[in-house]
Design a protein around this motif. Structure first.
Motif, PDB file in Angstrom:
ATOM      1  N   THR A  10       0.812  -1.359   0.216  1.00 28.12           N
ATOM      2  CA  THR A  10       0.040  -0.113  -0.080  1.00 28.12           C
ATOM      3  C   THR A  10       0.697   1.281  -0.005  1.00 28.12           C
ATOM      4  N   LYS A  22       3.738  11.118   1.913  1.00 29.01           N
ATOM      5  CA  LYS A  22       2.647  10.594   0.944  1.00 29.01           C
ATOM      6  C   LYS A  22       2.860  11.435  -0.165  1.00 29.01           C
ATOM      7  N   TYR A  26       2.881   9.697  -3.870  1.00 29.27           N
ATOM      8  CA  TYR A  26       1.888   9.910  -4.914  1.00 29.27           C
ATOM      9  C   TYR A  26       2.567  10.486  -6.061  1.00 29.27           C
ATOM     10  N   ASN A  30       2.249   8.832  -9.593  1.00 26.44           N
ATOM     11  CA  ASN A  30       1.540   9.454 -10.811  1.00 26.44           C
ATOM     12  C   ASN A  30       2.424   9.827 -11.878  1.00 26.44           C
ATOM     13  N   ARG A  38      -4.142   1.168  -9.872  1.00 27.95           N
ATOM     14  CA  ARG A  38      -5.261   1.621  -8.893  1.00 27.95           C
ATOM     15  C   ARG A  38      -6.571   0.729  -9.140  1.00 27.95           C
ATOM     16  N   GLY A  40     -10.079   1.710  -8.169  1.00 28.30           N
ATOM     17  CA  GLY A  40     -10.607   2.547  -7.340  1.00 28.30           C
ATOM     18  C   GLY A  40      -9.832   4.025  -7.122  1.00 28.30           C
ATOM     19  N   ARG A  41      -9.857   4.161  -5.724  1.00 32.68           N
ATOM     20  CA  ARG A  41      -9.020   5.109  -5.160  1.00 32.68           C
ATOM     21  C   ARG A  41      -7.659   4.705  -4.334  1.00 32.68           C
ATOM     22  N   ILE A  42      -7.596   3.260  -4.647  1.00 34.16           N
ATOM     23  CA  ILE A  42      -6.611   2.491  -3.770  1.00 34.16           C
ATOM     24  C   ILE A  42      -5.472   1.967  -4.636  1.00 34.16           C
ATOM     25  N   TRP A  43      -4.400   2.517  -4.366  1.00 32.40           N
ATOM     26  CA  TRP A  43      -2.965   2.228  -5.074  1.00 32.40           C
ATOM     27  C   TRP A  43      -2.610   0.776  -4.811  1.00 32.40           C
TER      28      TRP A  43
END
Length: 62
Positions: A10, A22, A26, A30, A38, A40-43
């Motif tokens: 995670t 964080k 990110y 990105n 990903r 949904g919103r979870i990497w």
């Protein structure tokens, strides 16, 4: 090579492994500096992708 779901980490794990915040994590995800995906919103980050990133950006033997 990806072997099991235990090989996925995670964002929090990534931050702990690299001792980064964080925002930096990110940014690395990105900009595809660390290859991940990903749901949904979870990497979901393959542990091997972190190892590859470290080797690519260090003077460690490859």
């Amino acid at each position: 090579m990806f072997n099991s779901y235990d090989d996925l980490i995670t964002i929090d794990d990534l931050c702990d492994m690299l001792a980064i915040g964080k925002n930096t994590a990110y940014h690395l995800l990105n900009t595809n500096q660390i290859h991940a995906f990903r749901i949904g919103r979870i990497w979901k980050i393959p542990r091997e992708a972190v190892s590859e990133y470290v080797l690519r950006n260090s003077s460690l033997p490859k």
